[in-house]
Design an enzyme around this catalytic site. Sequence first.
Site, PDB file in Angstrom:
ATOM      1  CE  LYS A  33      -1.610   0.983   4.321  1.00  0.00           C
ATOM      2  NZ  LYS A  33      -0.830   2.164   4.712  1.00  0.00           N
ATOM      3  CB  THR A  34       3.834   2.466   2.327  1.00  0.00           C
ATOM      4  OG1 THR A  34       3.000   2.370   3.303  1.00  0.00           O
ATOM      5  CG2 THR A  34       4.316   4.204   2.445  1.00  0.00           C
ATOM      6  CG  ASP A 225      -2.081   5.672   4.233  1.00  0.00           C
ATOM      7  OD1 ASP A 225      -2.903   4.323   3.468  1.00  0.00           O
ATOM      8  OD2 ASP A 225      -1.386   5.177   4.919  1.00  0.00           O
ATOM      9  CD  GLN A 256      -5.118  -4.408   7.171  1.00  0.00           C
ATOM     10  OE1 GLN A 256      -4.652  -4.672   7.758  1.00  0.00           O
ATOM     11  NE2 GLN A 256      -4.949  -4.569   5.629  1.00  0.00           N
ATOM     12  NE  ARG A 615      -1.455  -7.247  11.348  1.00  0.00           N
ATOM     13  CZ  ARG A 615      -1.454  -6.039  10.074  1.00  0.00           C
ATOM     14  NH1 ARG A 615      -0.644  -5.224   9.416  1.00  0.00           N
ATOM     15  NH2 ARG A 615      -2.034  -6.628   9.008  1.00  0.00           N
TER      16      ARG A 615
END
Length: 767
Positions: A33-34, A225, A256, A615
């Site tokens: 994503k980033t 974001d 999420q 995670r």
Amino acid sequence: MEDYIQQLNKQQQDAVLYTDGPQLVIAGAGSGKTRVLTYKIVHLLRLGYEPWRILALTFTNKAAREMRERIEGMTGAATASKLWMGTFHSIFARLLRSNAERLGFKSNFTIYDTSDSKSLIKTIIKDMELDDKIYKPSVVMSAISSAKNALISPQRYAISADIMEADRRSKRERLHEIYRIYRDRCFVAGAMDFDDLLYYTNILLRDNPDVLRHYQEFFRYVLVDEYQDTNFAQHLIISQICRDSHNLCVVGDDAQSIYSFRGANIRNILNLKKSYDNLRIFKLEQNYRSTQNIINAANSLIAKNTEQIPKNVFSKNDEGSRIEVVQSFSDYEEAYLVANRISQLKMRQHDGYDEYAVLYRTNAQSRILEESLRKRNIPYRIYGGLSFYQRKEVKDAIAYFRLSVNPDDDEAFKRVINYPKRGIGETTVNKILRAAIDNNVSAWRVLADTGEYDLGLNGGTVKKLTAFRDMIQEFIEMNRNGENAETVARHIITRTALLSSLLSDRTPESISKQENLQELLAGIQEFVSGKQEEGSDGTTLTDFLGEVSLATDQDTQDSTEASITLMTVHAAKGLEFNNVFIVGVEEELFPSAMSCDSLAAIEEERRLLYVAITRAKLNCVISYASSRFRNGQTKTCSPSRFLKDIDRTYLHLATGNDIVRPDNFINPIDNYRETSAKERRRSFSHPLVDQQEPTTYAHKSVTAYGDEDLHTIEQLATGMTIEHSRFGRGVITDIDTAAGDARIEVSFNTLGVKKLLLKFARFKIIG
């Protein structure tokens, strides 16, 4: 095609290259994503967009900093520094300072933090002569915050029939007045709080068409974001700025969305197409973080949610091991199993401790985990919070315990003399402390005989001090009489109203504090019970405080040392670890009991578990206990409904023995009776293994601690199998009557050999 585009996969490329209208990028866990946001901004710059006309909004300074650093590496610091990039609050504060006079503020307005706001609210409540037990500052502050985020002004608040009726039911019918006075005092002081930065930005854009038009034209492209975490106020600001241009790119993952308690509204992302008819949706579905088994398990879980944007997250990494699902007899054994499994994995994989995380639903769960890790000398740190014994409510209770053991402890004295509030003001406390210093005695000595010191106190104050002194003296006498730590601690918690003062407040903060106090009492009960069963005399509050002092040593360890991370699942979002342990996955804990009456809340809890699982990069272990000490008593627990939502193909249904013993472990039980290898691996039935009907759990009931029987020496024999609610199953290896009080030595399947004093040991005889 530019070289930087070649560094992206096909889905990422499509999202970065599209600039023909509003777009929603659904980014699955670990899908880059980033990276996409960063490359999108670089691509816009390469297309000729001026950096100062690109607005990029994040939720954390860390995310903004990481993106800016990546952009600097590709475009240079001079270009990156000109971007309007930062958190919602920092960007809107900048915008408000440029237009402060439109709202009647000066450009140098102060921004109040949480403590500033709470202090002002306390003052207002005091000035209005309201009962702060009903108008608790934290409750009032939460109500005002919710109103602002819903863009409800004090005037609208006061005429809303629903809101006013809710306040009347909670006996806070004057809350609207506090809101109005708070707003007015902030205005006079030239101050805004964090919620005001969103509230006033909306007001500015709504009431000043020329300002709105300016920013609509000024910002040629807007990127956001974590859009699933936006609230109503944030969503509305974005909608106003992008209303005409539609040059918008939002990135997020509905799977999420876990922050509704902060005001986040998942419908902002689910219903975005209603705001933009020509919205294009791009999906980032390749996970670069986790093994295939972890991703497949997480997918099978989240598929059970009804409200979601369909996607197929996949991994091309190794297949990896299945997720282990471990049942333990109790939360005590669960913590022991986790510590042992970490040791096992570390020896096998040679990962540093910083590649391990233990995730839990509530902060109160950390206490027993901390103790288990500490006993094995495994370094740990509490992420996003304090060590259990450093939390304020726990420290308050511990201060009372310390004062009852050592009344000359001035630090404990200062902490609790007016907490909970009993009308002993700061001026009075300072007089006592000054007299103590001047006469070289403790504050308690002054309090014990106020007549001997010239304090200049009125009769009412002396009466309050006397009541406090008598209460502490009561605790001191209990200790002197040899009462055990549990008895004294429960009396102190009740007598001081430490717990009852929190019960009327149902904010998440207060509920967490209540749980932590209950967990403290659980720890003390376990301490006393363990000492009694071992035949030890060290059961006093002094003995317990001696052990607690070891816990606080953890806070002095070098922060650079690699440590296991303990944190709530909420705090873990955005992080990743090679090895993740998710503990306490039980009904009424995960999902939370407060969520079980709402489908929307249950679906958010399921998303929370999805976040926890994703995670993990290599190994994921999920555990639950058959009994857990909660709210002052041991309760039988059922495995979470979410466990049956996960496809069994991706699970390894383990028991305690599977993850505790190395292959070469010699089980003392074999000295007394023959058992098959399968039986040795399973000390008790696993509900998920033995269930006959897939839609229900054939849950094995566990007797609550304290309800098992006491036994006489004549009922017992070596080789006999017993079951203890905390220690699990074991075999009696020795019976000792030589010392007067009969003791037995038991080799427990999971926890090893323990000696128990029969007059205190409660257990069931299995065979």
